[in-house]
Scaffold this motif. Structure first.
Motif, PDB file in Angstrom:
ATOM      1  N   ILE A   1      45.270  35.310  35.206  1.00  0.00           N
ATOM      2  CA  ILE A   1      44.495  34.224  35.628  1.00  0.00           C
ATOM      3  C   ILE A   1      44.958  32.659  34.902  1.00  0.00           C
ATOM      4  O   ILE A   1      45.302  31.854  35.830  1.00  0.00           O
ATOM      5  CB  ILE A   1      42.928  34.399  35.204  1.00  0.00           C
ATOM      6  N   LEU A   2      45.441  32.911  33.810  1.00  0.00           N
ATOM      7  CA  LEU A   2      45.974  31.781  33.138  1.00  0.00           C
ATOM      8  C   LEU A   2      47.341  31.471  33.891  1.00  0.00           C
ATOM      9  O   LEU A   2      47.643  30.179  34.034  1.00  0.00           O
ATOM     10  CB  LEU A   2      46.632  32.294  31.576  1.00  0.00           C
ATOM     11  N   THR A   3      48.223  32.150  34.442  1.00  0.00           N
ATOM     12  CA  THR A   3      49.255  32.068  35.327  1.00  0.00           C
ATOM     13  C   THR A   3      48.822  31.187  36.361  1.00  0.00           C
ATOM     14  O   THR A   3      49.618  30.317  36.823  1.00  0.00           O
ATOM     15  CB  THR A   3      50.004  33.305  35.608  1.00  0.00           C
ATOM     16  N   ARG A   4      47.809  31.868  37.118  1.00  0.00           N
ATOM     17  CA  ARG A   4      47.363  31.339  38.258  1.00  0.00           C
ATOM     18  C   ARG A   4      46.823  29.657  38.048  1.00  0.00           C
ATOM     19  O   ARG A   4      47.155  28.756  38.825  1.00  0.00           O
ATOM     20  CB  ARG A   4      46.191  31.919  38.954  1.00  0.00           C
ATOM     21  N   ILE A   5      46.094  29.705  36.975  1.00  0.00           N
ATOM     22  CA  ILE A   5      45.707  28.159  36.554  1.00  0.00           C
ATOM     23  C   ILE A   5      46.812  27.129  36.406  1.00  0.00           C
ATOM     24  O   ILE A   5      46.889  26.123  36.917  1.00  0.00           O
ATOM     25  CB  ILE A   5      44.675  28.126  35.539  1.00  0.00           C
ATOM     26  N   ARG A   6      47.861  27.641  35.680  1.00  0.00           N
ATOM     27  CA  ARG A   6      49.076  26.908  35.369  1.00  0.00           C
ATOM     28  C   ARG A   6      49.741  26.678  36.550  1.00  0.00           C
ATOM     29  O   ARG A   6      50.165  25.437  36.859  1.00  0.00           O
ATOM     30  CB  ARG A   6      49.975  27.588  34.527  1.00  0.00           C
ATOM     31  N   GLU A   7      49.793  27.606  37.663  1.00  0.00           N
ATOM     32  CA  GLU A   7      50.482  26.993  38.785  1.00  0.00           C
ATOM     33  C   GLU A   7      49.720  26.052  39.451  1.00  0.00           C
ATOM     34  O   GLU A   7      50.148  25.203  40.296  1.00  0.00           O
ATOM     35  CB  GLU A   7      50.486  28.427  39.809  1.00  0.00           C
ATOM     36  N   THR A   8      48.439  26.293  39.615  1.00  0.00           N
ATOM     37  CA  THR A   8      47.703  25.002  40.373  1.00  0.00           C
ATOM     38  C   THR A   8      47.608  23.874  39.658  1.00  0.00           C
ATOM     39  O   THR A   8      47.305  22.724  40.341  1.00  0.00           O
ATOM     40  CB  THR A   8      46.079  25.867  40.817  1.00  0.00           C
TER      41      THR A   8
ATOM     42  N   THR B   1      31.701  33.255  36.659  1.00  0.00           N
ATOM     43  CA  THR B   1      32.102  32.166  35.739  1.00  0.00           C
ATOM     44  C   THR B   1      33.241  31.356  36.711  1.00  0.00           C
ATOM     45  O   THR B   1      33.848  31.951  37.539  1.00  0.00           O
ATOM     46  CB  THR B   1      32.775  32.814  34.796  1.00  0.00           C
ATOM     47  N   PHE B   2      33.281  30.197  36.258  1.00  0.00           N
ATOM     48  CA  PHE B   2      34.219  29.152  36.918  1.00  0.00           C
ATOM     49  C   PHE B   2      35.323  28.781  36.103  1.00  0.00           C
ATOM     50  O   PHE B   2      34.922  28.158  34.854  1.00  0.00           O
ATOM     51  CB  PHE B   2      33.594  28.077  37.883  1.00  0.00           C
ATOM     52  N   VAL B   3      36.621  28.905  36.460  1.00  0.00           N
ATOM     53  CA  VAL B   3      37.401  28.231  35.664  1.00  0.00           C
ATOM     54  C   VAL B   3      38.540  27.505  36.469  1.00  0.00           C
ATOM     55  O   VAL B   3      38.575  27.632  37.621  1.00  0.00           O
ATOM     56  CB  VAL B   3      38.411  29.352  34.747  1.00  0.00           C
ATOM     57  N   GLY B   4      39.225  26.608  35.827  1.00  0.00           N
ATOM     58  CA  GLY B   4      40.181  25.930  36.574  1.00  0.00           C
ATOM     59  C   GLY B   4      40.679  24.698  35.859  1.00  0.00           C
ATOM     60  O   GLY B   4      40.145  24.295  34.766  1.00  0.00           O
TER      61      GLY B   4
ATOM     62  N   ASP C   1      37.642  28.273  29.307  1.00  0.00           N
ATOM     63  CA  ASP C   1      38.218  29.200  28.425  1.00  0.00           C
ATOM     64  C   ASP C   1      38.235  30.533  29.262  1.00  0.00           C
ATOM     65  O   ASP C   1      37.369  31.103  29.517  1.00  0.00           O
ATOM     66  CB  ASP C   1      37.340  29.215  27.372  1.00  0.00           C
ATOM     67  N   VAL C   2      39.452  30.975  29.415  1.00  0.00           N
ATOM     68  CA  VAL C   2      39.722  32.155  30.363  1.00  0.00           C
ATOM     69  C   VAL C   2      39.239  33.346  29.848  1.00  0.00           C
ATOM     70  O   VAL C   2      38.387  34.185  30.650  1.00  0.00           O
ATOM     71  CB  VAL C   2      41.186  32.235  30.844  1.00  0.00           C
ATOM     72  N   GLU C   3      39.556  33.528  28.638  1.00  0.00           N
ATOM     73  CA  GLU C   3      38.942  34.772  27.860  1.00  0.00           C
ATOM     74  C   GLU C   3      37.146  34.677  27.915  1.00  0.00           C
ATOM     75  O   GLU C   3      36.664  35.879  28.278  1.00  0.00           O
ATOM     76  CB  GLU C   3      39.103  34.691  26.421  1.00  0.00           C
ATOM     77  N   GLU C   4      36.642  33.758  27.734  1.00  0.00           N
ATOM     78  CA  GLU C   4      35.285  33.462  27.900  1.00  0.00           C
ATOM     79  C   GLU C   4      34.666  33.993  29.369  1.00  0.00           C
ATOM     80  O   GLU C   4      33.832  34.537  29.468  1.00  0.00           O
ATOM     81  CB  GLU C   4      34.504  32.128  27.741  1.00  0.00           C
ATOM     82  N   ALA C   5      35.491  33.545  30.291  1.00  0.00           N
ATOM     83  CA  ALA C   5      35.235  33.689  31.699  1.00  0.00           C
ATOM     84  C   ALA C   5      35.220  34.903  32.199  1.00  0.00           C
ATOM     85  O   ALA C   5      34.207  35.527  32.845  1.00  0.00           O
ATOM     86  CB  ALA C   5      36.168  32.786  32.511  1.00  0.00           C
ATOM     87  N   ILE C   6      36.155  35.845  31.382  1.00  0.00           N
ATOM     88  CA  ILE C   6      36.499  37.237  31.834  1.00  0.00           C
ATOM     89  C   ILE C   6      35.279  38.092  31.059  1.00  0.00           C
ATOM     90  O   ILE C   6      34.758  38.998  31.669  1.00  0.00           O
ATOM     91  CB  ILE C   6      37.801  37.678  31.544  1.00  0.00           C
ATOM     92  N   TYR C   7      35.137  37.625  29.969  1.00  0.00           N
ATOM     93  CA  TYR C   7      34.158  38.357  29.170  1.00  0.00           C
ATOM     94  C   TYR C   7      32.615  38.432  29.598  1.00  0.00           C
ATOM     95  O   TYR C   7      32.118  39.343  29.595  1.00  0.00           O
ATOM     96  CB  TYR C   7      34.222  37.910  27.404  1.00  0.00           C
TER      97      TYR C   7
END
Lengths: 283, 272
Positions: free
Chosen positions: A252-259, A38-41, A202-208
């Motif tokens: 992951i959410l923290t990382r996305i926020r940072e980027t 899965t790809f998030v960002g 959706d990060v939850e979706e990506a992990i699940y």
């Protein structure tokens, strides 16, 4: 693990001169056979562009994408794609939509009559698998959003693609329908042994769903980090509340926020609250 | 709540923005909208405020239409005018649909033809009459040519727009299923644009009828438009009225026919 998709030094630029936007910069990635990635960002990170490049709907500016070691050349029946919406043909019934690829020449080359029979059985099997039996003669606009996406997935799976590319396929669905669709697509990936590349916000979706979660970063679009999902292979909804799951979600959410370079401006909110309070006092 | 308040509340509910109306209420309002101008016309004609020569009453118009039919070849006029409109319209459609399809599908064709079409469509069709007479002559084909000039260029641009409105994801989905360019055009773009195309034909059919009178300026000796023009010379205002209303009624009938075809051919648009 055998490598199914190999992306090497992928670059993609839209426009030219001062207005050029680098959508993908130096993307290197290998995706295994029967893997679910899965790809998030943050928006503008190029996750959809990368997916469309794999699908052959966009061409790279430089670099290469190989499937089974062979460079891709435009779209192909080995790589099916599911879009967020509006991709079904509203003038065809559910069954006709699912069988659409059989009308095309690409799916008919050197077909024997037993192949045609098998394909017909395949359509029925997919209709059953997706729980579409009671609406097989309905038109898409008579169906709910979730049902429409089931049809789109069945249609994509009909020619037995080795790779399924999904571009935010459940983005427009309500939360409950999404959960059902998640378990359905996990079931399909195991049953069909398809390699699935899945883009979502959706990060939850990506992990699940994912065995690996690729986090991409914007300006320029690039791969930022890759997370191995530590959940057991057999997933269920309760896992979304496991400490491990939540911890990874937070990371992951923290990382996305940072980027993203975008964050809530608490100082501004504080100032606004004070101003409003002052105005109330004056009255 | 008193009954007066109830009626007020119901009346108010009719004026909800983009609200719903029952079929019965809808028809009631439609009938009202038709009857008011008719009644006003009748009232004006019997009031004596206006000279009968300028404002004949509804009954005079009906009786004129009757004598036109009995003694003066009304059915031939209707037939020849309908033939001219249909021929001009059909010629337009046969050429405009493939050209518009190409403009809406392939950029180079768009670049080559769309600015040109945009330019020509602003030229008044009436102004082409002298040229048409010189090039085509003064027989039937010249009338058909005028109707063609009046509708063709608009139709091309509308067809191109219909084709461009086909959602790109429908096209991309076909590409990822291995469809060739020809297959995308014939199996996705054309069927997807069809309902909009039929609507475009319906709208342009209306324009074709408006060009009829202009077309029958050209050395005609029959037809509804011609009869209207000739009636002016003899101050037969009742005949002018009859001609205009007949064209309106024929137009309305054809419009309803198109709507019926739409419902019949695209049932998936009407199922919910």
């Amino acid at each position: 693990m055998t490598i199914k998709i190999s992306i090497q030094a992928a670059h993609k630029t839209f426009g030219s001169g001062d207005k050029a936007i680098v959508a993908l910069q130096e993307v290197n990635l290998e995706i295994g056979s029967n893997e679910f990635v899965t790809f998030v960002g943050a928006s503008g990170c190029g996750k959809s562009t990368l997916l469309r490049c794999i699908g052959g709907l966009e061409t790279l500016s430089s670099g290469s994408i190989k499937v089974d070691g062979v460079d891709i050349n435009g779209p192909g029946v080995d790589r099916a794609m599911v879009f967020q919406h509006y991709s079904l043909y509203p003038w065809l019934t559910v069954t006709e939509n699912i069988k659409f690829s059989r009308k095309l020449r690409a799916g008919r080359e050197d077909l024997t009559s037993s192949d045609v029979e098998a394909a017909s059985g395949r359509a029925d099997a997919l209709i059953n698998l997706m729980g579409l039996n009671h609406v097989r003669d309905a038109y898409p606009n008579q169906l709910s959003g979730g049902m429409q996406q089931r049809v789109a997935i069945a249609r994509a799976l009909l020619p037995r693609p080795q790779i399924l590319l999904m571009d935010e396929p459940f983005g427009a669905l309500d939360a409950q329908t999404r959960e059902v669709m998640h378990d359905m697509i996990l079931h399909v990936s195991k049953l069909e042994k398809t390699t699935i590349v899945f883009v979502t916000h959706d990060v939850e979706e990506a992990i699940y769903l994912g065995q690996r979660v690729v986090v991409m970063a914007p300006r320029p679009g690039r791969v930022d980090s890759i997370y191995q999902v530590e959940l057991p292979e057999e997933r269920n909804q309760d896992m979304k509340l496991d400490p491990g799951f939540l911890q990874q979600k937070k990371a992951i959410l923290t990382r996305i926020r940072e980027t993203a370079g975008m964050h809530t401006d608490y100082e501004l909110l504080e100032r606004m609250t004070q101003q409003a309070a002052q105005q109330n006092d004056m009255q | 709540m008193s009954s007066r308040n109830k009626i007020l509340a119901r009346w108010d509910s009719l004026w909800v923005i983009r609200g719903e109306l029952s079929r019965r209420t809808y028809l009631l309002f439609a009938l009202f909208g038709m009857l008011v101008p008719l009644a006003a016309w009748w009232g004006l004609s019997v009031s004596g405020w206006m000279d009968k020569v300028f404002m004949p009453g509804p009954m005079e118009v009906v009786s004129r239409a009757y004598t036109w039919f009995m003694d003066d070849e009304l059915s031939h006029d209707i037939w020849i005018s309908t033939y001219r409109v249909m021929a001009g319209f059909a010629l337009s459609a046969v050429l405009a649909i493939p050209i518009g399809l190409m403009i809406g599908t392939y950029r180079p064709v768009q670049a080559m033809l769309e600015p040109l079409t945009d330019f020509i469509r602003y030229m008044p069709a009436v102004a082409f009459i002298p040229l048409v007479m010189l090039w085509v002559g003064i027989d039937e084909s010249s009338k058909i040519a005028i109707i063609f000039i009046g509708t063709f260029f608009q139709m091309v641009l509308m067809v191109a727009e219909d084709v461009r409105r086909v959602p790109i994801t429908q096209i991309e989905a076909a590409q990822t299923m291995g469809a060739s360019r020809g297959e995308i055009v014939s199996l996705v773009i054309v069927p997807s644009a069809k309902p909009a195309l039929l609507d475009t034909l319906r709208v342009t059919m209306g324009w074709a009828w408006t060009y009829l009178v202009v077309a029958e300026l050209v050395a005609a000796n029959s037809g509804l438009g011609y009869s209207i023009l000739r009636a002016q010379r003899f101050m037969q205002t009742d005949k002018i009225f009859a001609g205009i209303i007949l064209i309106g009624l024929i137009g309305l009938t054809i419009d309803q026919l198109f709507r019926w075809l739409h419902r019949r051919n695209f049932p998936w648009m009407y199922k919910k």
